[in-house]
Write an enzyme that holds these catalytic residues in place. Structure first.
Site, PDB file in Angstrom:
ATOM      1  N   LYS A   1       0.815  -1.217   0.000  1.00 31.05           N
ATOM      2  CA  LYS A   1       0.000   0.000   0.000  1.00 31.05           C
ATOM      3  C   LYS A   1       0.855   1.276   0.000  1.00 31.05           C
ATOM      4  O   LYS A   1       0.386   2.333  -0.402  1.00 31.05           O
ATOM      5  CB  LYS A   1      -0.982  -0.017   1.168  1.00 31.05           C
TER       6      LYS A   1
HETATM    7  C1  PLP Z   1      -4.315  -4.502   0.908  1.00 32.96           C
HETATM    8  C2  PLP Z   1      -3.508  -5.733   0.747  1.00 32.96           C
HETATM    9  C3  PLP Z   1      -3.832  -6.733  -0.206  1.00 32.96           C
HETATM   10  C4  PLP Z   1      -5.049  -6.658  -1.084  1.00 32.96           C
HETATM   11  O1  PLP Z   1      -4.987  -5.654  -2.075  1.00 32.96           O
HETATM   12  P1  PLP Z   1      -6.308  -5.110  -2.761  1.00 32.96           P
HETATM   13  O2  PLP Z   1      -5.889  -3.933  -3.541  1.00 32.96           O
HETATM   14  O3  PLP Z   1      -7.249  -4.749  -1.631  1.00 32.96           O
HETATM   15  O4  PLP Z   1      -6.858  -6.210  -3.608  1.00 32.96           O
HETATM   16  C5  PLP Z   1      -2.999  -7.848  -0.310  1.00 32.96           C
HETATM   17  N1  PLP Z   1      -1.933  -7.994   0.499  1.00 32.96           N
HETATM   18  C6  PLP Z   1      -1.594  -7.067   1.418  1.00 32.96           C
HETATM   19  C7  PLP Z   1      -0.423  -7.307   2.282  1.00 32.96           C
HETATM   20  C8  PLP Z   1      -2.361  -5.908   1.568  1.00 32.96           C
HETATM   21  O5  PLP Z   1      -2.019  -5.000   2.500  1.00 32.96           O
END
Ligand code: PLP
Length: 502
Positions: free
Chosen positions: A117
């Protein structure tokens, strides 16, 4: 080009990039999408081959943001600053796993909070500050008419820390992140509470994650309070987050296609809210010739069920080993669906597309389910494939990769869902002329329990030595700033915000 519209409105209503980013959600409840998806230059495979991550990010973002909105110099500077916080020079390096032919891992966890993120939120934080600074130009520091934003969000772990690190120390932005006391991992809690910048406020709320989320919703719905304090969100539906994530699909594709000497590349994406893989979809529509995008879900498998049946059906959320993917509905999926509907009803009928989608979303909120016609499903499955991975497979795949790689590579449970899906794809395809890029969304140190469960029986394995980076080791020695919210009510949250900001 580079104006934005809502997925739900049948009327033509267009907003600028800035408005799409600052408001987040369209007035009609829909999500913002670009009025047109731009194409990359015909010779991009050669022309962009040697660009750095930052140069590539600039090229791609330039296609979506008018120069009149953000001049070249400023956009370059925003990109530069956003990725200067990453520990890898490549920002998102792609590594080859020697356990299997054609298996690559796209490491997205080299940002400040060790999860994917950061790639988006480091940029979004700088963007917020940029827009606010521009609005406040010429106003004194204590001018009460300065534009400000109060970001309020709830987190069960990952998003909160990435948002905090994206927005720390940003001028005219205040951040309040609610999390359930005692219900997030110690490392995730420390990552948030050790950020002691004046504008960051972590609220430890006596309740569950759902309580926190409900409180945030109430704050947003309190229009008087919202107007006074300019409440904002930077949740996963914010367009700027999707935009920032498009870069690594291009970057990795260019590297891998050169390494293997051909262009047949599949991307496998551990998915929850569908934001990560949606960026891959935009990349493909811009002209990146990906072979397929593969959705990897855990036992919360609404996307996998949809792609098998055409039925989008809310279930109950189950806690799993990959908590950042524990969702009931995937909010960004609405954007993808808009394009699939539009492809089936003809090129320029955006009005009808918005109406059809709006009806699906109404059905979803009243009945908890909707079903699309076969032709829409066929369009979707021509682009996406999917798989569902159990907790047991998540653990066994961490072991498998540790054992099979010569450097004993350790993956986190979210990445493991992706790799397990990838190994199933490799078996199913049985085609050595395809390369597989599995996205690694978190550093294993963030999810120590599952990693330990998988690897503790190996005598050479040590979490402290093999997994935990020094930077995270030291967190527990740093000063902390937390506010406890004993009585979790809208009034107590509002009170805290007012007292803090006054
Ligand atoms: C948020 C997240 C995801 C999922 O991503 P999306 O964009 O919500 O599909 C997968 N792995 C981790 C570690 C995350 O923080």
């Amino acid at each position: 080009m580079s104006v934005y519209r809502s997925t739900r409105s049948s009327a033509e209503q267009q907003v600028s990039f800035e408005d799409a980013v600052i408001t987040g959600l369209a007035k009609d409840g829909g999500l913002f999408i670009p009025s047109e998806i731009p194409s990359v230059p015909a010779d991009f495979l050669s022309a962009w081959r040697d660009l750095s991550f930052q140069e590539l990010a600039f090229k791609i973002m330039r296609l979506y943001i008018k120069e009149a909105e953000i001049p070249d110099k400023d956009l370059k500077d925003l990109v530069e600053r956003s990725y200067s916080t990453f520990r890898s020079e490549e920002v998102t390096p792609t590594v080859k796993l020697d356990s299997h032919d054609n298996l690559f891992l796209l490491e997205l966890f080299h940002g400040p909070t060790y999860a994917f993120k950061d790639v988006a939120l480091q940029f979004v934080g700088n963007l917020f500050e940029y827009f606010l600074q521009r609005k406040n130009k010429g106003k004194a520091e204590d001018d009460p008419t300065r534009d400000t934003i109060t970001v309020v969000g709830a987190t069960s772990g990952d998003t909160g820390s990435a948002a905090i690190y994206g927005l720390r120390n940003k001028k005219d932005v205040s951040v309040f992140i609610l999390y359930p006391t005692g219900r997030i991992s110690p490392i995730q809690e420390l990552q948030m509470t050790t950020v002691v910048d004046d504008n960051i406020h972590t609220l430890s709320v006596n309740g569950t994650f759902d309580d926190c989320q409900a409180l945030v919703k109430e704050v947003f719905n309190d229009s008087e309070f919202n107007d006074k304090w300019h409440i904002g969100a930077i949740n996963s539906i914010n367009w700027a987050r999707i935009l920032a994530q498009i870069t690594y699909y291009f970057y990795s594709y260019l590297q891998v296609s050169q390494a293997v000497g051909h262009g047949r590349v599949k991307f496998i994406v551990p998915s929850g809210n569908f934001g990560d893989i949606l960026a891959g979809f935009y990349a493909s529509q811009m002209g990146l010739p990906v072979e397929k995008l593969v959705v990897a879900t855990n036992e919360n498998d609404i996307l996998n069920r949809f792609l098998n049946t055409g039925k989008y059906d809310k279930g109950d959320v189950k806690p799993t080993h990959s908590p950042a993917m524990d969702i009931v509905v995937s909010s960004n999926f609405e954007r993808f669906l808009w394009y699939m509907i539009k492809k089936t009803i003809g090129k320029n009928d955006e009005k009808a597309t918005g109406e059809i989608l709006n009806n699906y979303m109404k059905e979803l909120s009243t009945k908890g389910v909707f079903t699309v016609p076969q032709e829409v499903l066929d369009k979707a499955t021509s682009i996406l494939d999917s798989d569902r991975i159990t907790n047991k497979e998540t653990v066994s795949t961490i072991k498998k990769i540790y054992e099979a790689t010569s450097n004993n590579y350790i993956i986190d449970p979210h990445t493991s869902v992706g790799i397990a899906t990838t190994l199933n794809q490799i078996k199913k395809d049985n085609d050595p002329s395809i390369a597989y890029v599995s996205l690694s969304t978190a550093h294993p140190a963030k999810f120590s329990e599952v990693v330990d469960e998988a690897l503790t029986s190996y005598p050479d394995y040590s979490f402290e030595k093999d997994v935990l980076p020094d930077e995270l080791k030291n967190l527990s020695t740093l000063p902390k700033k937390i506010k406890l919210i004993e009585i979790a009510t809208l009034e107590s949250i509002k009170d805290t915000i007012i007292k803090t900001l006054s």
